[in-house]
Motif scaffolding. Sequence first.
Motif, PDB file in Angstrom:
ATOM      1  N   ALA A   1      93.263  52.357 108.832  1.00  0.00           N
ATOM      2  CA  ALA A   1      93.120  52.388 110.281  1.00  0.00           C
ATOM      3  C   ALA A   1      93.000  50.959 110.785  1.00  0.00           C
ATOM      4  O   ALA A   1      92.606  50.060 110.056  1.00  0.00           O
ATOM      5  N   PRO A   2      93.324  50.709 112.045  1.00  0.00           N
ATOM      6  CA  PRO A   2      93.188  49.375 112.595  1.00  0.00           C
ATOM      7  C   PRO A   2      91.763  48.845 112.409  1.00  0.00           C
ATOM      8  O   PRO A   2      90.800  49.594 112.523  1.00  0.00           O
ATOM      9  N   GLN A   3      91.626  47.562 112.147  1.00  0.00           N
ATOM     10  CA  GLN A   3      90.327  46.997 111.822  1.00  0.00           C
ATOM     11  C   GLN A   3      89.541  46.545 113.052  1.00  0.00           C
ATOM     12  O   GLN A   3      88.349  46.298 112.968  1.00  0.00           O
ATOM     13  N   GLN A   4      90.194  46.352 114.177  1.00  0.00           N
ATOM     14  CA  GLN A   4      89.492  45.789 115.318  1.00  0.00           C
ATOM     15  C   GLN A   4      88.836  46.857 116.161  1.00  0.00           C
ATOM     16  O   GLN A   4      89.293  47.970 116.234  1.00  0.00           O
ATOM     17  N   GLY A   5      87.706  46.468 116.803  1.00  0.00           N
ATOM     18  CA  GLY A   5      87.076  47.358 117.771  1.00  0.00           C
ATOM     19  C   GLY A   5      86.061  48.295 117.156  1.00  0.00           C
ATOM     20  O   GLY A   5      86.274  48.855 116.091  1.00  0.00           O
TER      21      GLY A   5
ATOM     22  N   GLY B   1      85.292  51.163 118.185  1.00  0.00           N
ATOM     23  CA  GLY B   1      85.774  52.533 118.200  1.00  0.00           C
ATOM     24  C   GLY B   1      86.554  52.919 116.968  1.00  0.00           C
ATOM     25  O   GLY B   1      86.791  54.100 116.715  1.00  0.00           O
ATOM     26  N   GLN B   2      86.951  51.921 116.168  1.00  0.00           N
ATOM     27  CA  GLN B   2      87.727  52.190 114.962  1.00  0.00           C
ATOM     28  C   GLN B   2      86.856  52.339 113.724  1.00  0.00           C
ATOM     29  O   GLN B   2      87.354  52.652 112.650  1.00  0.00           O
ATOM     30  N   THR B   3      85.569  52.113 113.842  1.00  0.00           N
ATOM     31  CA  THR B   3      84.689  52.142 112.670  1.00  0.00           C
ATOM     32  C   THR B   3      84.718  53.490 111.964  1.00  0.00           C
ATOM     33  O   THR B   3      84.856  53.560 110.735  1.00  0.00           O
ATOM     34  N   LYS B   4      84.604  54.550 112.750  1.00  0.00           N
ATOM     35  CA  LYS B   4      84.596  55.879 112.132  1.00  0.00           C
ATOM     36  C   LYS B   4      85.914  56.159 111.439  1.00  0.00           C
ATOM     37  O   LYS B   4      85.941  56.690 110.320  1.00  0.00           O
ATOM     38  N   GLN B   5      87.032  55.795 112.066  1.00  0.00           N
ATOM     39  CA  GLN B   5      88.328  56.037 111.457  1.00  0.00           C
ATOM     40  C   GLN B   5      88.497  55.229 110.179  1.00  0.00           C
ATOM     41  O   GLN B   5      89.065  55.712 109.200  1.00  0.00           O
ATOM     42  N   ARG B   6      88.004  53.990 110.169  1.00  0.00           N
ATOM     43  CA  ARG B   6      88.068  53.183 108.948  1.00  0.00           C
ATOM     44  C   ARG B   6      87.301  53.853 107.818  1.00  0.00           C
ATOM     45  O   ARG B   6      87.749  53.884 106.676  1.00  0.00           O
ATOM     46  N   MET B   7      86.163  54.408 108.153  1.00  0.00           N
ATOM     47  CA  MET B   7      85.336  55.076 107.147  1.00  0.00           C
ATOM     48  C   MET B   7      86.021  56.331 106.619  1.00  0.00           C
ATOM     49  O   MET B   7      86.018  56.596 105.414  1.00  0.00           O
ATOM     50  N   LEU B   8      86.613  57.089 107.523  1.00  0.00           N
ATOM     51  CA  LEU B   8      87.304  58.316 107.090  1.00  0.00           C
ATOM     52  C   LEU B   8      88.510  57.995 106.219  1.00  0.00           C
ATOM     53  O   LEU B   8      88.731  58.639 105.186  1.00  0.00           O
TER      54      LEU B   8
END
Length: 200
Positions: A7-11, A13-20
Amino acid sequence: MVIAKAAPQQGKGQTKQRMLHAAVELMTERSAAGVTVDEVIARSGAPRGSVYYYFPDGRAQLLAEALELAGKITAATITDAFAEGATSGIDRYVKYWTAILQHKDFGASCPIASAAIGGGDIDGSLIPQADIIFQTWQDLIASGLVDMGISQKRAVGLSTLIVTSIEGGLILARASRDTAPLQRVQDELEQVLQQALNEE
C-alpha cells in the motif's frame, strides 16, 4: 508481490492498509498461524500503538481483516480473468499464482488455504471465513462460465475443479520449487473447459 502489493507509504490514513498488506504477505509466507503482531509492525513500519487503534480486538481482528483483503484481491483477479474467456481465465489465474511463487522464490502459498487448515484457537476461527472466501471464488468462476454458455450445474462443478486443482498445483509447485505442476494443471483445465464449451 501480486496478492500483497504494498500500500502507499505516505499519510496517516494509509497506516491500516500498510498493516493489512503486511499481514497478507506474511500469511502467504508462513500461514496465518505464523503471523505475529510484532512482525506486522516491523514489516509495515507502523507505530506499535496503531495496532490497537485500528484493531481493538488485537491479532484476531488483524488476521480476519487481512484474510478478507487477500480474498478480495484474488476475487478481483478471478473476475477480470474469466470475463475474457475460459482459456484466458485459466491462464490469468495460473499466472497470478505463478508470479507470487516466483516473487517469493517459492516461499509463498495461498493464505486462504493456510487459514482453512487452521492452527490455534484464534486461527481456528478463520476456518469458516476461509470457506466463505473459497465459495466466493467458485461462485465468480461459475458465473463467468455460465456467461460463456456452460450450464449452471456444469459450471458449479467446474468451478470447484478449477479452484481445487490450482490450489493443489500451488502446493506441489512450492514443494518442488518448480512451476511445472501449475502449468500441467493449466493445460488439463483448459482442455476440460474447451470440451465443456463444445458440448453445450
